[in-house]
Design a protein around this motif. Sequence first.
Motif, PDB file in Angstrom:
ATOM      1  N   PHE A   1       0.838  -1.187   0.000  1.00  0.00           N
ATOM      2  CA  PHE A   1       0.000   0.000   0.000  1.00  0.00           C
ATOM      3  C   PHE A   1       0.880   1.247   0.000  1.00  0.00           C
ATOM      4  CE2 PHE A   1      -4.039  -2.005   0.953  1.00  0.00           C
ATOM      5  CZ  PHE A   1      -3.657  -3.201   1.506  1.00  0.00           C
ATOM      6  N   ASN A   2       0.367   2.332  -0.573  1.00  0.00           N
ATOM      7  CA  ASN A   2       0.963   3.654  -0.434  1.00  0.00           C
ATOM      8  C   ASN A   2       0.161   4.375   0.631  1.00  0.00           C
ATOM      9  OD1 ASN A   2       2.854   3.330  -2.495  1.00  0.00           O
ATOM     10  ND2 ASN A   2       1.424   4.048  -4.052  1.00  0.00           N
TER      11      ASN A   2
ATOM     12  N   PHE B   1      -3.588   3.360   0.169  1.00  0.00           N
ATOM     13  CA  PHE B   1      -4.067   3.010  -1.170  1.00  0.00           C
ATOM     14  C   PHE B   1      -3.376   1.736  -1.626  1.00  0.00           C
ATOM     15  CE2 PHE B   1      -4.807   7.462  -0.661  1.00  0.00           C
ATOM     16  CZ  PHE B   1      -5.991   7.710  -1.334  1.00  0.00           C
ATOM     17  N   LEU B   2      -4.171   0.787  -2.130  1.00  0.00           N
ATOM     18  CA  LEU B   2      -3.611  -0.437  -2.680  1.00  0.00           C
ATOM     19  C   LEU B   2      -2.656  -0.063  -3.803  1.00  0.00           C
ATOM     20  CD1 LEU B   2      -3.662  -3.560  -2.723  1.00  0.00           C
ATOM     21  CD2 LEU B   2      -5.517  -3.377  -4.391  1.00  0.00           C
ATOM     22  N   SER B   3      -1.410  -0.591  -3.744  1.00  0.00           N
ATOM     23  CA  SER B   3      -0.384  -0.185  -4.690  1.00  0.00           C
ATOM     24  C   SER B   3       0.086  -1.326  -5.586  1.00  0.00           C
ATOM     25  CB  SER B   3       0.808   0.399  -3.930  1.00  0.00           C
ATOM     26  OG  SER B   3       1.875   0.659  -4.802  1.00  0.00           O
ATOM     27  N   GLN B   4       0.481  -2.451  -4.983  1.00  0.00           N
ATOM     28  CA  GLN B   4       1.026  -3.560  -5.759  1.00  0.00           C
ATOM     29  C   GLN B   4       0.529  -4.894  -5.221  1.00  0.00           C
ATOM     30  OE1 GLN B   4       5.240  -2.792  -5.272  1.00  0.00           O
ATOM     31  NE2 GLN B   4       5.348  -2.000  -7.342  1.00  0.00           N
TER      32      GLN B   4
ATOM     33  N   GLN C   1       1.075  -3.631 -10.692  1.00  0.00           N
ATOM     34  CA  GLN C   1       1.113  -2.284 -10.141  1.00  0.00           C
ATOM     35  C   GLN C   1      -0.242  -1.638 -10.368  1.00  0.00           C
ATOM     36  OE1 GLN C   1       3.798  -0.412  -8.660  1.00  0.00           O
ATOM     37  NE2 GLN C   1       2.098   0.955  -8.206  1.00  0.00           N
ATOM     38  N   VAL C   2      -0.942  -1.325  -9.283  1.00  0.00           N
ATOM     39  CA  VAL C   2      -2.255  -0.685  -9.387  1.00  0.00           C
ATOM     40  C   VAL C   2      -2.050   0.744  -9.877  1.00  0.00           C
ATOM     41  CG1 VAL C   2      -4.304   0.056  -8.119  1.00  0.00           C
ATOM     42  CG2 VAL C   2      -3.215  -2.137  -7.582  1.00  0.00           C
ATOM     43  N   LEU C   3      -2.774   1.121 -10.919  1.00  0.00           N
ATOM     44  CA  LEU C   3      -2.656   2.482 -11.444  1.00  0.00           C
ATOM     45  C   LEU C   3      -3.307   3.450 -10.464  1.00  0.00           C
ATOM     46  CD1 LEU C   3      -3.472   1.812 -15.205  1.00  0.00           C
ATOM     47  CD2 LEU C   3      -1.247   1.872 -14.071  1.00  0.00           C
ATOM     48  N   PRO C   4      -2.627   4.562 -10.153  1.00  0.00           N
ATOM     49  CA  PRO C   4      -3.173   5.513  -9.176  1.00  0.00           C
ATOM     50  C   PRO C   4      -4.514   6.082  -9.619  1.00  0.00           C
ATOM     51  CG  PRO C   4      -0.881   6.017  -9.676  1.00  0.00           C
ATOM     52  CD  PRO C   4      -1.327   4.972 -10.654  1.00  0.00           C
ATOM     53  N   SER C   5      -5.465   6.080  -8.705  1.00  0.00           N
ATOM     54  CA  SER C   5      -6.791   6.636  -8.970  1.00  0.00           C
ATOM     55  C   SER C   5      -6.751   8.147  -8.766  1.00  0.00           C
ATOM     56  CB  SER C   5      -7.813   6.022  -8.013  1.00  0.00           C
ATOM     57  OG  SER C   5      -7.483   6.405  -6.683  1.00  0.00           O
ATOM     58  N   LYS C   6      -7.838   8.799  -9.117  1.00  0.00           N
ATOM     59  CA  LYS C   6      -7.956  10.250  -8.879  1.00  0.00           C
ATOM     60  C   LYS C   6      -7.838  10.544  -7.394  1.00  0.00           C
ATOM     61  CE  LYS C   6      -9.349  14.524  -9.960  1.00  0.00           C
ATOM     62  NZ  LYS C   6      -8.306  15.480  -9.666  1.00  0.00           N
ATOM     63  N   ALA C   7      -8.446   9.710  -6.560  1.00  0.00           N
ATOM     64  CA  ALA C   7      -8.379   9.916  -5.106  1.00  0.00           C
ATOM     65  C   ALA C   7      -6.934   9.817  -4.615  1.00  0.00           C
ATOM     66  CB  ALA C   7      -9.256   8.886  -4.388  1.00  0.00           C
ATOM     67  N   GLU C   8      -6.171   8.850  -5.136  1.00  0.00           N
ATOM     68  CA  GLU C   8      -4.773   8.719  -4.716  1.00  0.00           C
ATOM     69  C   GLU C   8      -3.936   9.887  -5.225  1.00  0.00           C
ATOM     70  OE1 GLU C   8      -1.013   5.613  -4.602  1.00  0.00           O
ATOM     71  OE2 GLU C   8      -2.836   5.012  -5.647  1.00  0.00           O
ATOM     72  N   GLN C   9      -4.162  10.306  -6.448  1.00  0.00           N
ATOM     73  CA  GLN C   9      -3.420  11.448  -6.978  1.00  0.00           C
ATOM     74  C   GLN C   9      -3.677  12.698  -6.142  1.00  0.00           C
ATOM     75  OE1 GLN C   9      -4.578  11.661 -11.106  1.00  0.00           O
ATOM     76  NE2 GLN C   9      -3.657   9.681 -11.577  1.00  0.00           N
ATOM     77  N   ASP C  10      -4.940  12.908  -5.761  1.00  0.00           N
ATOM     78  CA  ASP C  10      -5.286  14.053  -4.919  1.00  0.00           C
ATOM     79  C   ASP C  10      -4.628  13.937  -3.540  1.00  0.00           C
ATOM     80  OD1 ASP C  10      -6.799  15.043  -6.997  1.00  0.00           O
ATOM     81  OD2 ASP C  10      -8.739  14.448  -6.132  1.00  0.00           O
ATOM     82  N   ALA C  11      -4.635  12.735  -2.973  1.00  0.00           N
ATOM     83  CA  ALA C  11      -4.017  12.519  -1.658  1.00  0.00           C
ATOM     84  C   ALA C  11      -2.505  12.743  -1.735  1.00  0.00           C
ATOM     85  CB  ALA C  11      -4.322  11.113  -1.149  1.00  0.00           C
TER      86      ALA C  11
END
Length: 144
Positions: free
Chosen positions: A92-93, A100-103, A114-124
Amino acid sequence: MNALKKLIAPLGLLSILCAIPSMAQIANSVKFDAPSAFYAGNAKMPAGSYTVSVPNADDNLLLIEDVNGSHAAFVKYAVTSVTPHTQSDVTFNKYGKDEFLSQVWVEGQDSGMQVLPSKAEQDAAKAAASEKDSLSDNNTGEAK
Protein backbone atom coordinates in the motif's frame (compact mmCIF):
# COMPACT_ATOMS: atom_id res chain seq x y z
CA MET A 1 -32.86 -37.55 -31.65
CA ASN A 2 -29.91 -37.05 -33.98
CA ALA A 3 -30.23 -33.27 -33.61
CA LEU A 4 -30.15 -33.64 -29.83
CA LYS A 5 -26.83 -35.51 -29.97
CA LYS A 6 -25.37 -32.80 -32.20
CA LEU A 7 -26.45 -30.17 -29.66
CA ILE A 8 -25.15 -32.00 -26.57
CA ALA A 9 -21.54 -32.31 -27.79
CA PRO A 10 -21.00 -28.55 -28.37
CA LEU A 11 -22.73 -27.69 -25.09
CA GLY A 12 -20.50 -30.11 -23.21
CA LEU A 13 -17.39 -28.59 -24.79
CA LEU A 14 -18.64 -25.09 -24.02
CA SER A 15 -19.20 -25.92 -20.34
CA ILE A 16 -15.65 -27.32 -20.06
CA LEU A 17 -14.18 -24.23 -21.70
CA CYS A 18 -16.10 -21.99 -19.29
CA ALA A 19 -14.79 -23.91 -16.29
CA ILE A 20 -11.13 -23.66 -17.27
CA PRO A 21 -10.83 -19.84 -16.73
CA SER A 22 -12.61 -20.20 -13.38
CA MET A 23 -10.02 -22.70 -12.19
CA ALA A 24 -7.17 -20.38 -13.24
CA GLN A 25 -8.73 -17.44 -11.41
CA ILE A 26 -8.98 -19.36 -8.15
CA ALA A 27 -5.39 -20.59 -8.42
CA ASN A 28 -4.10 -17.06 -9.07
CA SER A 29 -5.90 -15.21 -6.28
CA VAL A 30 -4.12 -13.55 -3.38
CA LYS A 31 -5.71 -13.35 0.06
CA PHE A 32 -4.81 -10.72 2.62
CA ASP A 33 -6.07 -9.18 5.86
CA ALA A 34 -6.29 -5.40 5.97
CA PRO A 35 -5.97 -4.18 9.58
CA SER A 36 -7.42 -0.79 8.63
CA ALA A 37 -9.54 0.80 5.93
CA PHE A 38 -7.89 1.41 2.56
CA TYR A 39 -8.68 2.62 -0.93
CA ALA A 40 -8.86 0.28 -3.91
CA GLY A 41 -9.04 2.76 -6.75
CA ASN A 42 -11.64 5.33 -5.72
CA ALA A 43 -13.52 2.86 -3.48
CA LYS A 44 -12.91 3.00 0.27
CA MET A 45 -12.78 -0.53 1.66
CA PRO A 46 -13.20 -1.29 5.38
CA ALA A 47 -10.71 -3.32 7.40
CA GLY A 48 -11.14 -7.05 6.88
CA SER A 49 -10.15 -10.11 4.87
CA TYR A 50 -9.89 -9.72 1.09
CA THR A 51 -9.20 -11.68 -2.06
CA VAL A 52 -7.52 -10.20 -5.12
CA SER A 53 -8.13 -11.96 -8.43
CA VAL A 54 -7.86 -11.33 -12.16
CA PRO A 55 -11.30 -12.05 -13.65
CA ASN A 56 -10.05 -11.68 -17.24
CA ALA A 57 -6.32 -11.43 -18.02
CA ASP A 58 -7.04 -9.52 -21.24
CA ASP A 59 -8.61 -6.57 -19.38
CA ASN A 60 -5.79 -5.67 -16.93
CA LEU A 61 -8.34 -5.37 -14.13
CA LEU A 62 -8.03 -6.67 -10.59
CA LEU A 63 -11.07 -7.57 -8.53
CA ILE A 64 -10.64 -6.77 -4.83
CA GLU A 65 -13.43 -8.36 -2.82
CA ASP A 66 -14.00 -8.93 0.87
CA VAL A 67 -14.69 -12.50 1.98
CA ASN A 68 -18.37 -11.68 2.68
CA GLY A 69 -18.87 -10.29 -0.81
CA SER A 70 -20.29 -7.07 0.63
CA HIS A 71 -17.45 -4.84 -0.62
CA ALA A 72 -15.78 -5.13 -4.01
CA ALA A 73 -13.91 -2.92 -6.46
CA PHE A 74 -12.22 -3.24 -9.82
CA VAL A 75 -8.89 -1.44 -10.31
CA LYS A 76 -6.69 -1.13 -13.39
CA TYR A 77 -3.13 -2.43 -13.21
CA ALA A 78 0.09 -2.54 -15.21
CA VAL A 79 2.51 -5.46 -15.20
CA THR A 80 5.89 -4.85 -13.55
CA SER A 81 8.81 -7.19 -14.14
CA VAL A 82 11.13 -8.35 -11.39
CA THR A 83 12.77 -11.56 -10.27
CA PRO A 84 10.34 -14.26 -9.08
CA HIS A 85 8.65 -13.33 -5.81
CA THR A 86 9.20 -15.79 -2.97
CA GLN A 87 5.78 -15.12 -1.44
CA SER A 88 2.50 -13.48 -2.31
CA ASP A 89 2.42 -9.91 -1.11
CA VAL A 90 0.16 -6.85 -1.18
CA THR A 91 1.60 -3.37 -0.69
CA PHE A 92 0.00 0.00 0.00
CA ASN A 93 0.96 3.65 -0.43
CA LYS A 94 0.17 5.82 2.58
CA TYR A 95 -0.62 9.53 2.37
CA GLY A 96 -1.45 11.05 5.73
CA LYS A 97 -3.96 8.65 7.29
CA ASP A 98 -5.16 7.17 3.99
CA GLU A 99 -3.76 3.95 2.50
CA PHE A 100 -4.07 3.01 -1.17
CA LEU A 101 -3.61 -0.44 -2.68
CA SER A 102 -0.38 -0.19 -4.69
CA GLN A 103 1.03 -3.56 -5.76
CA VAL A 104 0.08 -7.22 -5.77
CA TRP A 105 2.71 -9.95 -6.04
CA VAL A 106 1.94 -13.62 -6.55
CA GLU A 107 4.33 -16.23 -5.20
CA GLY A 108 6.56 -17.70 -7.92
CA GLN A 109 5.52 -15.16 -10.58
CA ASP A 110 8.30 -13.14 -12.20
CA SER A 111 6.06 -10.09 -12.58
CA GLY A 112 3.81 -8.13 -10.27
CA MET A 113 0.72 -6.02 -10.73
CA GLN A 114 1.11 -2.28 -10.14
CA VAL A 115 -2.26 -0.68 -9.39
CA LEU A 116 -2.66 2.48 -11.44
CA PRO A 117 -3.17 5.51 -9.18
CA SER A 118 -6.79 6.64 -8.97
CA LYS A 119 -7.96 10.25 -8.88
CA ALA A 120 -8.38 9.92 -5.11
CA GLU A 121 -4.77 8.72 -4.72
CA GLN A 122 -3.42 11.45 -6.98
CA ASP A 123 -5.29 14.05 -4.92
CA ALA A 124 -4.02 12.52 -1.66
CA ALA A 125 -0.44 12.49 -2.98
CA LYS A 126 -0.72 16.18 -3.92
CA ALA A 127 -2.18 17.02 -0.50
CA ALA A 128 0.56 15.06 1.29
CA ALA A 129 3.24 16.81 -0.77
CA SER A 130 1.59 20.16 0.02
CA GLU A 131 1.69 19.40 3.73
CA LYS A 132 5.39 18.59 3.49
CA ASP A 133 5.99 21.75 1.50
CA SER A 134 4.04 23.87 3.96
CA LEU A 135 6.03 22.42 6.84
CA SER A 136 9.20 23.48 5.05
CA ASP A 137 7.69 26.91 4.40
CA ASN A 138 6.99 27.32 8.13
CA ASN A 139 10.62 26.58 8.95
CA THR A 140 12.22 29.86 10.03
CA GLY A 141 15.74 28.57 9.40
CA GLU A 142 16.81 29.04 13.00
CA ALA A 143 19.53 26.71 14.29
CA LYS A 144 18.47 24.36 17.03
